[in-house]
Write a protein that holds these residues in place. Structure first.
Motif, mmCIF file in Angstrom:
data_model
loop_
_atom_site.group_PDB
_atom_site.id
_atom_site.type_symbol
_atom_site.label_atom_id
_atom_site.label_comp_id
_atom_site.label_asym_id
_atom_site.label_seq_id
_atom_site.Cartn_x
_atom_site.Cartn_y
_atom_site.Cartn_z
ATOM 1 N N ALA A 45 0.759 -1.198 -0.038
ATOM 2 C CA ALA A 45 0.058 -0.081 -0.085
ATOM 3 C C ALA A 45 0.793 1.263 -0.271
ATOM 4 O O ALA A 45 0.653 2.177 -0.957
ATOM 5 C CB ALA A 45 -0.938 -0.106 1.151
ATOM 6 N N GLN A 46 2.017 1.231 0.770
ATOM 7 C CA GLN A 46 2.764 2.320 0.856
ATOM 8 C C GLN A 46 3.660 2.420 -0.438
ATOM 9 O O GLN A 46 3.599 3.714 -1.067
ATOM 10 C CB GLN A 46 3.757 2.238 2.000
ATOM 11 C CG GLN A 46 4.865 3.328 2.091
ATOM 12 C CD GLN A 46 5.851 3.332 3.381
ATOM 13 O OE1 GLN A 46 6.620 2.289 2.895
ATOM 14 N NE2 GLN A 46 5.947 3.974 4.242
ATOM 15 N N LEU B 100 2.550 1.686 -3.369
ATOM 16 C CA LEU B 100 1.570 1.982 -4.418
ATOM 17 C C LEU B 100 1.104 3.572 -4.380
ATOM 18 O O LEU B 100 1.072 4.346 -5.385
ATOM 19 C CB LEU B 100 0.168 1.432 -4.550
ATOM 20 C CG LEU B 100 0.569 -0.355 -5.165
ATOM 21 C CD1 LEU B 100 -0.764 -1.024 -4.856
ATOM 22 C CD2 LEU B 100 0.588 -0.120 -6.607
ATOM 23 N N GLY B 101 0.970 3.946 -2.982
ATOM 24 C CA GLY B 101 0.777 5.172 -2.598
ATOM 25 C C GLY B 101 1.762 6.191 -3.008
ATOM 26 O O GLY B 101 1.486 7.491 -3.764
ATOM 27 N N CYS C 37 1.700 6.556 -6.778
ATOM 28 C CA CYS C 37 0.463 7.269 -7.447
ATOM 29 C C CYS C 37 1.032 8.772 -7.343
ATOM 30 O O CYS C 37 0.602 9.564 -8.206
ATOM 31 C CB CYS C 37 -0.829 7.219 -6.504
ATOM 32 S SG CYS C 37 -1.468 5.456 -6.879
ATOM 33 N N GLN D 225 -4.492 4.014 -8.253
ATOM 34 C CA GLN D 225 -5.256 4.397 -6.942
ATOM 35 C C GLN D 225 -5.938 3.385 -6.508
ATOM 36 O O GLN D 225 -6.087 3.135 -5.271
ATOM 37 C CB GLN D 225 -5.822 5.695 -7.091
ATOM 38 C CG GLN D 225 -4.942 6.815 -7.462
ATOM 39 C CD GLN D 225 -5.607 7.884 -8.045
ATOM 40 O OE1 GLN D 225 -6.668 7.859 -8.538
ATOM 41 N NE2 GLN D 225 -4.929 9.216 -7.890
ATOM 42 N N ARG E 120 -4.024 0.682 -4.965
ATOM 43 C CA ARG E 120 -3.444 1.146 -3.563
ATOM 44 C C ARG E 120 -4.398 1.106 -2.628
ATOM 45 O O ARG E 120 -4.245 0.463 -1.358
ATOM 46 C CB ARG E 120 -3.122 2.594 -3.983
ATOM 47 C CG ARG E 120 -2.696 3.319 -2.353
ATOM 48 C CD ARG E 120 -2.754 4.908 -2.677
ATOM 49 N NE ARG E 120 -4.477 5.139 -3.000
ATOM 50 C CZ ARG E 120 -4.452 6.263 -3.364
ATOM 51 N NH1 ARG E 120 -3.784 7.333 -3.626
ATOM 52 N NH2 ARG E 120 -6.032 6.553 -3.596
#
Length: 281
Positions: free
Chosen positions: A25-26, A28-29, A32, A50, A53
């Protein structure tokens, strides 16, 4: 550990990502945000990233939401753990961190496993502040016992304070010192205590030795289950990344277990990986 190591709730540090899903998640964030700042990226592509994420970031909170709530005693233990400055010299000096806490969902999984196993005697190798030990004690009958091994005497005192304030804490006996020494002391007792369930969450380089000791000796009841934590180790054993010392230890442990004909096992993608092991008939 003195009061200087304890923070108020507002000053408690934010947990860093330490599981495959939170690390994903981090990452992908970050991607983005970088693409959005760079500009010129197709809006549909950015939207897909997004959504990916959000899928990763929303998983753990949703599991938490859909799992039976923890007891007030576990909530308080977790609050105290997260509110302690583990970087302080008298709180571990950086060797310890709040992310070592097993936490709500894993605690409930352990309780569920104990109910399924009808366990009465539990051994824990690596206790930290005692969340998993207390969770398992809550699942045991009144005459149940948790023997928890912890190398750090200050952390053991922190945990004992929490146990003393909880309804189920009297079921827990803490063995302080290197876990392998504690295991040998237990094995030397007559009669040798036998355990229905073992939870291993200690130094990763010691995992092979701990499980070998359990399998080679006589500390396990006939239907005993061994649960080993952190067997995904932040995705390192299967990811395209340089292995840390812990990552290499877990990769070796997983490989050795895979080819051990004495056991059968399953690796569950819970938090940072939980492997369940039992002797083959």
């Amino acid at each position: 550990m003195n009061d200087a190591a304890v923070l108020d709730d507002n000053a408690a540090s934010t947990a860093r990502p330490v599981t495959p899903s939170t690390i994903l998640a981090q990452e992908l964030g970050d991607v983005c945000r970088q693409l959005a700042a760079a500009g010129g990226v197709d809006a549909a592509v950015l939207d897909r990233l997004q959504r990916a994420r959000d899928l990763a970031a929303g998983l753990d909170p949703y599991l938490d939401q859909c799992t039976t709530p923890e007891s007030p005693a576990l909530t308080e233990l977790a609050r105290r753990t997260r509110g302690t400055d583990w970087a302080a010299p008298d709180a571990g000096g950086g060797r310890l961190e709040q992310e070592m806490l097993s936490g709500h969902v894993e605690g409930q999984v352990l309780k569920f496993l104990l109910h399924l196993a009808d366990a009465r005697r539990v051994l824990e190798i690596g206790m930290f502040t005692g969340y998993s030990a207390l969770a398992m004690a809550e699942a045991l009958p009144d005459d149940g016992v948790v023997v928890a091994c912890e190398i750090d005497s200050d952390v053991a005192r922190f945990a004992q304070e929490c146990f003393d304030r909880s309804p189920a804490g009297h079921k827990i006996t803490v063995e302080v010192g290197p876990a392998i020494d504690s295991l040998r002391r237990l094995a030397a007792q007559s009669p040798t205590p036998r355990f229905d369930f073992v939870f291993v969450d200690a130094d990763k380089s010691g995992y092979l030795d701990y499980v070998e000791f359990l399998l080679a000796g006589d500390p396990l009841s006939p239907r005993a289950v061994i649960a080993v934590d952190n067997t995904l180790m932040q995705g390192q054993p299967y990811g395209d990344t340089d292995l840390t010392v812990n990552g290499a230890a877990i990769a070796s442990f997983n490989a050795a277990l895979t080819y051990d004909s004495r056991v059968e096992q399953v690796l569950i993608p819970l938090r940072d990986g939980l492997t369940l092991i039992r002797r083959t008939p």
